[in-house]
Scaffold this motif. Structure first.
Motif, PDB file in Angstrom:
ATOM      1  N   ASN A 346       0.836  -1.199   0.000  1.00 27.45           N
ATOM      2  CA  ASN A 346       0.000   0.000   0.000  1.00 27.45           C
ATOM      3  C   ASN A 346       0.871   1.249   0.000  1.00 27.45           C
ATOM      4  O   ASN A 346       2.100   1.172   0.103  1.00 27.45           O
ATOM      5  CB  ASN A 346      -0.971  -0.016   1.184  1.00 27.45           C
ATOM      6  CG  ASN A 346      -0.267  -0.123   2.521  1.00 27.45           C
ATOM      7  OD1 ASN A 346       0.767   0.509   2.743  1.00 27.45           O
ATOM      8  ND2 ASN A 346      -0.808  -0.916   3.433  1.00 27.45           N
ATOM      9  N   HIS A 348       1.421   3.616   2.139  1.00 29.48           N
ATOM     10  CA  HIS A 348       2.212   3.918   3.337  1.00 29.48           C
ATOM     11  C   HIS A 348       3.426   2.998   3.450  1.00 29.48           C
ATOM     12  O   HIS A 348       4.529   3.458   3.769  1.00 29.48           O
ATOM     13  CB  HIS A 348       1.334   3.817   4.573  1.00 29.48           C
ATOM     14  CG  HIS A 348       0.089   4.626   4.496  1.00 29.48           C
ATOM     15  ND1 HIS A 348       0.103   6.001   4.445  1.00 29.48           N
ATOM     16  CD2 HIS A 348      -1.223   4.263   4.426  1.00 29.48           C
ATOM     17  CE1 HIS A 348      -1.136   6.452   4.358  1.00 29.48           C
ATOM     18  NE2 HIS A 348      -1.951   5.425   4.339  1.00 29.48           N
ATOM     19  N   ASN A 349       3.247   1.713   3.183  1.00 32.45           N
ATOM     20  CA  ASN A 349       4.370   0.781   3.275  1.00 32.45           C
ATOM     21  C   ASN A 349       5.399   1.045   2.185  1.00 32.45           C
ATOM     22  O   ASN A 349       6.608   0.954   2.424  1.00 32.45           O
ATOM     23  CB  ASN A 349       3.866  -0.658   3.183  1.00 32.45           C
ATOM     24  CG  ASN A 349       3.106  -1.089   4.421  1.00 32.45           C
ATOM     25  OD1 ASN A 349       3.258  -0.501   5.490  1.00 32.45           O
ATOM     26  ND2 ASN A 349       2.271  -2.102   4.291  1.00 32.45           N
ATOM     27  N   VAL A 352       7.692   3.765   3.180  1.00 32.71           N
ATOM     28  CA  VAL A 352       8.709   3.313   4.133  1.00 32.71           C
ATOM     29  C   VAL A 352       9.865   2.660   3.385  1.00 32.71           C
ATOM     30  O   VAL A 352      11.044   2.917   3.669  1.00 32.71           O
ATOM     31  CB  VAL A 352       8.094   2.338   5.156  1.00 32.71           C
ATOM     32  CG1 VAL A 352       9.185   1.712   6.024  1.00 32.71           C
ATOM     33  CG2 VAL A 352       7.072   3.051   6.029  1.00 32.71           C
ATOM     34  N   TYR A 936      -5.890  10.138   7.188  1.00 30.03           N
ATOM     35  CA  TYR A 936      -4.967   9.760   6.119  1.00 30.03           C
ATOM     36  C   TYR A 936      -5.261  10.489   4.806  1.00 30.03           C
ATOM     37  O   TYR A 936      -4.698  10.139   3.773  1.00 30.03           O
ATOM     38  CB  TYR A 936      -5.048   8.246   5.880  1.00 30.03           C
ATOM     39  CG  TYR A 936      -4.535   7.431   7.035  1.00 30.03           C
ATOM     40  CD1 TYR A 936      -3.197   7.048   7.106  1.00 30.03           C
ATOM     41  CD2 TYR A 936      -5.379   7.039   8.068  1.00 30.03           C
ATOM     42  CE1 TYR A 936      -2.719   6.299   8.171  1.00 30.03           C
ATOM     43  CE2 TYR A 936      -4.912   6.292   9.136  1.00 30.03           C
ATOM     44  CZ  TYR A 936      -3.582   5.921   9.180  1.00 30.03           C
ATOM     45  OH  TYR A 936      -3.119   5.182  10.240  1.00 30.03           O
ATOM     46  N   GLU A1110       2.868   4.152  13.725  1.00 26.85           N
ATOM     47  CA  GLU A1110       4.120   3.534  13.366  1.00 26.85           C
ATOM     48  C   GLU A1110       3.864   2.370  12.425  1.00 26.85           C
ATOM     49  O   GLU A1110       3.315   1.345  12.820  1.00 26.85           O
ATOM     50  CB  GLU A1110       4.849   3.063  14.636  1.00 26.85           C
ATOM     51  CG  GLU A1110       6.175   2.375  14.371  1.00 26.85           C
ATOM     52  CD  GLU A1110       7.107   3.242  13.541  1.00 26.85           C
ATOM     53  OE1 GLU A1110       7.466   2.804  12.430  1.00 26.85           O
ATOM     54  OE2 GLU A1110       7.452   4.340  13.998  1.00 26.85           O
ATOM     55  N   GLN A1111       4.271   2.528  11.166  1.00 26.56           N
ATOM     56  CA  GLN A1111       4.008   1.491  10.176  1.00 26.56           C
ATOM     57  C   GLN A1111       4.658   0.167  10.558  1.00 26.56           C
ATOM     58  O   GLN A1111       4.108  -0.905  10.298  1.00 26.56           O
ATOM     59  CB  GLN A1111       4.521   1.931   8.810  1.00 26.56           C
ATOM     60  CG  GLN A1111       3.667   2.978   8.125  1.00 26.56           C
ATOM     61  CD  GLN A1111       2.274   2.469   7.793  1.00 26.56           C
ATOM     62  OE1 GLN A1111       1.282   3.021   8.248  1.00 26.56           O
ATOM     63  NE2 GLN A1111       2.190   1.412   7.035  1.00 26.56           N
ATOM     64  N   CYS A1112       5.826   0.239  11.187  1.00 27.22           N
ATOM     65  CA  CYS A1112       6.525  -0.989  11.554  1.00 27.22           C
ATOM     66  C   CYS A1112       5.731  -1.796  12.578  1.00 27.22           C
ATOM     67  O   CYS A1112       5.847  -3.023  12.628  1.00 27.22           O
ATOM     68  CB  CYS A1112       7.906  -0.657  12.117  1.00 27.22           C
ATOM     69  SG  CYS A1112       8.915   0.304  10.962  1.00 27.22           S
ATOM     70  N   LEU A1114       2.235  -1.390  12.835  1.00 31.56           N
ATOM     71  CA  LEU A1114       0.948  -1.706  12.220  1.00 31.56           C
ATOM     72  C   LEU A1114       1.004  -2.976  11.389  1.00 31.56           C
ATOM     73  O   LEU A1114       0.040  -3.749  11.355  1.00 31.56           O
ATOM     74  CB  LEU A1114       0.488  -0.536  11.346  1.00 31.56           C
ATOM     75  CG  LEU A1114       0.107   0.759  12.084  1.00 31.56           C
ATOM     76  CD1 LEU A1114      -0.288   1.832  11.077  1.00 31.56           C
ATOM     77  CD2 LEU A1114      -1.030   0.512  13.070  1.00 31.56           C
ATOM     78  N   VAL A1115       2.117  -3.225  10.699  1.00 27.65           N
ATOM     79  CA  VAL A1115       2.186  -4.417   9.844  1.00 27.65           C
ATOM     80  C   VAL A1115       2.260  -5.701  10.654  1.00 27.65           C
ATOM     81  O   VAL A1115       2.052  -6.787  10.111  1.00 27.65           O
ATOM     82  CB  VAL A1115       3.393  -4.337   8.886  1.00 27.65           C
ATOM     83  CG1 VAL A1115       3.254  -3.165   7.940  1.00 27.65           C
ATOM     84  CG2 VAL A1115       4.713  -4.260   9.653  1.00 27.65           C
TER      85      VAL A1115
END
Length: 1179
Positions: A346, A348-349, A352, A936, A1110-1112, A1114-1115
């Motif tokens: 997606n 957002h990822n 990163v 978002y 924090e995406q890290c 969320l995944v």
């Protein structure tokens, strides 16, 4: 936002909030304001006993029963005014008196949602039939086409959509090469359906900037696709509602209908149909991809930069149906980011990844084995969510000799379920045979990326390989897929696209194998606005709505789907749980919808107010069904009070006239009646097709009346439901004026205005002069006070909306007011509904004085209590306003009234800005609960460049030592420099140190960002409550009590003696972090500063970091989703012999010597500029 550190005895959030001991009745504060030195030496308990001892001073802090008495007086005053002027009971009687003019209809959720789902299915099915006709025709046209090796540009007649722009640009490709193409010149007419000028007799062609229009491949493509023009036209004849019909070719050519000039940016057009979300989805099945990048010591300088750019371009070929991870390797492999496994590709990822890739550093020796073992382990991990379809490894390297056959034997042979694609990056002297062998032995493809100009084309052609199983599957793979929402490149707005792959049906000869190439993807757009028209609007009430989601949980319909940034490069991916305030019930509803189930559930949930300042806890009924033949699911949300609605039935009264309605029927809408009947605002709805819209409500009302003079209200061009209800509510509210408002003196009760707003779209404000200061939305359904009043019982106070970036309120001519509103609830035959909201507007200054009187010890209206030196009295909010702070705060924590004159201009601000110490105490004692969420959909200005120079971007300038080294002249570095210079001469903007991006490109104007929002709402405490703010010598007593039947909190507190407790401050604000450019030159700092955009609820105007999600993390807990139900990743008849080959040409020594001298003498080294976007996008 992190809660401020515990200070002065305030408990931390999450701790048990046990109230401090109350000193008891008659607790007194020493008379002198400065603390006596003796008190500093006393223990706290002895201090409290002295404060409570009688006789210590003339005034004492008021007792609890006294403050409760004040609260009751306030409640009675508010209720009395609202009963007299609000007219709730009178309006109920008016509705009952006019019962013959309307009917009560019922919203049946299951029937409603099934009907809308069926209507959407029918709409999309018509587009599907058009798609199939186009795809079949395209395959037949291409099959019948005879390839021409000697075709010339002048042999082809077509409309080049970019021709007009290129003729005006002296640096364009056509001007440089001298275009020979016979480009048509067309005339265009404005079409509101397309929001564009179009020509229905022709198609238009768009060819990417980096593709030569005169190549044999492109000319043949233009030749056979010309026949599609008649199919496009016939499709529109059968379905006039069709919008853009598009064929995106695998060669990069886009042919679309109807013709319209291309909306190209003024500098560089980066559009390539093969990178559009709809094309990617239609051209291949979902992908599990692992990208491994060689970062050994031999990869340095320009080669490493090419690899970084290539990886970022590769990520852009992935959609939300795909999963990816990126790792670097030398002797060992490691992920470049915090993602340790495959994650959804997606927006957002991918950001990163793009950010992390820039931190790669070349060192060590090449270890292909480590890289491939890591990649295979990633693809074999079955404990995570992934696509479970095409599996592939993409390796970027500068070359090597190891073939790692043992790794392939262990992980991939004999089934070869994982495809391997290898990319030789940069110019070098290494043998590329091992890289070719790896790709060919694993059903992949080998590509070369010698320079920046080859990146875009070679990082997307792997899709042709993935398309082979689809082509070989034939009709089984010819299934229409619908995309999620994205921004149309031609200005249509938010659209969905139905896609269908187009296959090459030719054979090389009799008995030869079937061709396995995909020709392209056919697409037909459906505007989101067309789908919205199929949903009920005004029958659901102000707080009812329809929404729809796809298999990823992304919304395609939702009232909160309002992207501020419309970047056509990226899809709009707003999750249902981000569109609303997430809770467990909604998670279960979302899962059920994704699984394609039907369902119904009533839940208690939190909703955010329209102005995003308040949170309400409400009841909602959710009903959902799947939309057949699609991957979508449709939901309906209804509050319990919207189960029924009014439908005007005025036929006997005004519709019996066959001629146009007389103006007299609308006399109470005429401005001439406003002076006696109050000003009327009408909701800007689409009452009739010919009604001209206007942002100015007075002008819109004028247009409406003029149209009513020409048509009858039952005209087919008018929406009878909207029009009749508007007329009904006009009369209803006029009777309220006649029965209640006109005979009352507003000044007696210090009122600036009285008003009523209705579901029918009428807002009547009385008297007429009050309309000059009326700032509420004329559409009641879009007015925050209206929607909140429906969701809350009792009286809802709404102070003026203040922005701390602006100057304080100006109390001039008594024009500043506080809105107080309440819903009118009707009960008709056992059916309950809320068709209107009524209220008053309080004169702020006058009610502030009244507030002091009501919260005082007065026994007579005009005689405040006096206390002599020898007597003991309780302080009150009027006499002792220098020592006692008395305020009314609403349920969002905003100041409504105060007994402090200097705080009147702060009404409407979050109370922590007024008294941070007291607001923190209220929060810590559970009077308020905090809710944080993330937006978002925000837009942000692009981050300014760090260091701009005039040197060529990314060009490596060799040192003198390199220059003297003869070996360097024959190395890859010199040849790569020649490639860079050649590319720069062709695309000279790459050499320009322009601080802005290509003008018109989304990257230049805006960047997506995450905005954090914080709201407060009433907590669990409902009763009267007393406490002490323990700050040693700065301790303060306070009393807080909710006012019955309102959204107000009454607070009485001692004014602070010193500022010792001012360290803790709650923040009610909206902040956003500007995300980094897609390709920064340097790694982003671990704690970047994020500029703050303050809103009306903001407390600070300085920049501060925002704690974004924090995406890290969320995944690690991905939300539930399902991929497409079809997968084509294998076919036994696939021919894998075409797996790529290298191509190069020897460098000229004389050219290299000239190039080196030019670089050394003419282009001295300069600091590297910071790049805002992919380097390849400058081509």
């Amino acid at each position: 936002m992190a809660v401020p550190a515990r200070t002065c005895g305030a408990s931390r959030p999450g701790e048990a909030r046990t109230p401090r001991p109350w000193p008891g009745p008659g607790a007194q504060r020493p008379a002198p304001r400065p603390p006596r030195p003796l008190l500093l030496l006393l223990p706290p308990l002895l201090l409290l006993s002295l404060l409570a001892a009688p006789g210590a001073s003339a005034y004492s802090f008021p007792q609890q029963h006294t403050m409760q008495h004040w609260a009751r007086r306030l409640e009675q005053e508010i209720d009395g005014v609202m009963r007299i002027f609000g007219g709730v009971q009178h309006l109920r009687e008016i509705y009952k008196d006019n019962r013959n003019l309307f009917e009560v209809q019922e919203n049946e959720p299951q029937k409603l949602v099934e009907k809308v789902a069926g209507d959407i299915e029918s709409l999309l099915d018509r587009k599907v039939q058009a798609l199939k006709r186009l795809a079949d025709a395209a395959e037949n046209f291409q099959k019948a086409h005879r390839w021409q090796d000697n075709i010339k540009e002048e042999d082809i007649m077509y409309y080049d959509a970019k021709a007009d722009a290129e003729l005006d640009d002296p640096e364009s490709e056509d001007m440089e090469r001298g275009s020979k193409a016979s480009t048509l010149r067309l005339d265009f007419l404005e079409d509101p359906n397309f929001k564009n000028k179009v020509n229905y007799s022709y198609t238009a062609v768009q060819i990417p900037t980096d593709i030569y229009k005169g190549s044999t491949v492109i000319l043949n493509e233009l030749n056979w696709t010309e026949a599609l023009e008649n199919v496009f036209i016939e499709n529109r004849r059968q379905d006039p509602t069709l919008l853009w019909q598009v064929f995106g070719s695998a060669t990069g050519v886009t042919r679309y209908y109807p013709a319209t000039p291309w909306r190209a940016p003024k500098k560089i057009d980066l559009y390539d149909v093969r990178r559009r979300p709809w094309y990617i989805q239609g051209a291949s099945s979902p992908k599990d991809m692992v990208i491994i990048v060689d970062v050994s010591g031999s990869v340095s300088g320009l080669t490493l930069k090419l690899m970084k750019t290539s990886v970022c371009e590769m990520l852009d070929t992935l959609s939300d149906d795909d999963y990816v991870n990126v790792a670097s390797f030398n002797e060992k492999a490691q992920p470049v980011s915090c993602f340790t496994h495959l994650v959804q590709a997606n927006v957002h990822n991918k950001k990163v990844f793009k950010e992390a890739v820039q931190g790669m550093v070349a060192k060590g020796t090449t270890g292909y084995k480590a890289g491939f073992e890591y990649a295979f382990d990633q693809l074999q991990n079955s404990n995570i969510t992934r696509a479970n379809c095409n599996k592939m490894i993409m390796m970027f390297t500068d070359g090597g000799e190891d073939r790692v056959q043992d790794v392939f034997e262990k992980y991939n042979w004999p089934n070869r379920t994982v495809r391997v694609f290898t990319f030789s990056v940069g110019q070098h002297n290494y043998d590329v045979t091992p890289l070719q062998w790896m790709a060919c032995a694993n059903k992949g493809y080998y590509f070369e990326i010698p320079s920046i100009g080859a990146i875009r084309i070679n990082t997307q052609e792997y899709l042709d390989v993935l398309g082979r199983p689809m082509v070989l599957a034939g009709k089984e793979a010819k299934q229409v897929q619908w995309t999620n929402v994205y921004e149309d490149a031609l200005g249509l707005g938010l659209v969905l696209t139905g896609t269908l792959p187009v296959f090459n049906l030719t054979q090389d000869g009799p008995g030869e194998k079937k061709n396995q190439l995909i020709l392209g993807v056919m697409g037909i757009d459906v505007a989101l606005s067309d789908i919205k028209r199929l949903t009920p609007n005004y029958t659901l009430g102000a707080n009812g709505y329809v929404f729809a989601i796809d298999l990823n949980g992304y919304v395609l319909l939702h009232p909160n789907l309002k992207p501020q940034t419309t970047n056509f490069q990226e899809p709009v991916t707003l999750d249902f749980l981000d569109a609303e305030l997430e809770d467990e019930n909604k998670e279960e509803i979302r899962r059920s919808m994704i699984d394609g189930n039907k369902g119904h559930r009533q839940i208690r949930t939190l909703v955010k107010s329209l102005d995003e300042r308040y949170i309400d806890e409400v009841m909602r009924n959710y009903t959902w069904v799947p939309i057949r033949s699609t991957n979508y699911s449709l939901g309906l949300v209804l509050p319990p009070y919207s189960t029924f609605y009014l439908q005007a039935n005025l036929s006997d009264q005004i519709l019996q006239v066959k001629s146009p309605v007389s103006v007299a029927d609308f006399e109470f809408l005429l401005p001439s009646s406003f002076e006696s009947e109050g000003h009327v605002f009408i909701a800007p709805r689409e009452y009739c097709k010919d009604l001209n819209a206007s942002d100015n409500n007075t002008e819109f009302l004028k247009n409406f009346i003029e149209l009513m003079e020409k048509v009858t209200p039952d005209s087919k061009q008018c929406n009878n439901f909207l029009l009749h209800n508007l007329i009904l509510d006009t009369g209803i509210t006029q009777q309220l004026v006649e029965r209640v408002w006109r005979d009352q003196d507003l000044n007696t009760y210090s009122l600036l205005a009285v008003f009523a707003a209705t579901d029918g779209g009428i807002t009547r404000v009385f008297p007429n002069k009050a309309a000059e200061d009326w700032t509420e939305n004329p559409e009641p359904f879009n007015a925050s006070f209206y929607r909140r009043s429906l969701d809350n019982h009792g009286y809802v106070f709404k102070p003026p909306h203040q922005d701390t970036l602006l100057r304080p309120l100006e109390l001039e001519n008594d024009t500043v007011g506080v809105l107080v509103s309440t819903a009118v609830e009707l009960s008709l035959g056992g059916r309950t509904l809320r068709p209107a909201v009524v209220g008053v507007k309080l004169d702020l200054e006058a009610w502030a004085e009244k507030f002091k009187v009501l919260a005082s010890n007065r026994t007579h209206q005009d005689q405040p209590q006096k206390c002599g030196p020898s007597s003991h009295c309780e302080m009150d909010c009027e006499v002792n306003n220098e020592d006692l702070l008395c305020v009314l705060i609403d349920d969002g924590g905003f100041l409504v009234l105060s007994n402090q004159n200097h705080q009147w201009d702060q009404v409407g601000r979050f109370f922590s800005e007024v008294d941070a110490n007291l607001m923190l105490a209220l929060y810590n004692n559970s009077f308020y609960t905090r809710k944080e969420s993330f937006d978002y959909q925000a837009d942000c200005a692009p981050q300014p460049p760090g260091n701009l120079g005039a040197a060529p971007r990314g060009v490596f300038v060799p040192t003198i030592a390199d220059f003297l080294n003869l070996a360097w002249w024959t190395s890859a570095a010199a040849w790569s420099l020649f490639q860079q210079l050649l590319c720069g001469l062709i695309y000279h903007s790459w050499f320009q140190a322009d601080p802005a991006e290509a003008e018109g490109s989304p990257e230049a104007r805006e960047s997506s960002c995450v905005m954090k929002q914080t709201q407060y709402y009433f907590g669990s405490v409902n009763a009267s409550y007393n406490a002490i703010i323990d700050c040693g010598n700065c301790s303060r007593l306070f009393h807080a009590q909710r006012l019955t039947n309102t959204n107000l909190l009454f607070v009485v507190a001692e004014k602070p003696l010193c500022s010792q407790c001012e360290a803790g401050r709650l923040l009610q604000k909206e902040t956003h972090c500007i995300l980094p450019p897609p390709l920064p030159r340097r790694p982003r700092p671990s704690h970047p500063a994020c500029p703050l955009r303050a809103t009306a609820a903001s407390l600070t105007t300085h920049a501060r970091p925002a704690d974004g999600p924090e995406q890290c993390e969320l995944v690690q807990r991905p939300r539930y989703r399902r991929g497409p139900h079809i997968c084509f990743d294998y076919n036994a008849t696939e021919d894998t012999s075409d797996c790529g080959r290298g191509a190069s040409f020897p460098p000229s020594l004389s050219v290299l010597v000239s190039l080196q001298l030019l670089l050394l003498l003419g282009l001295p080294p300069r600091p590297q500029p910071q790049v805002h976007a992919h380097a390849s996008r400058r081509l």
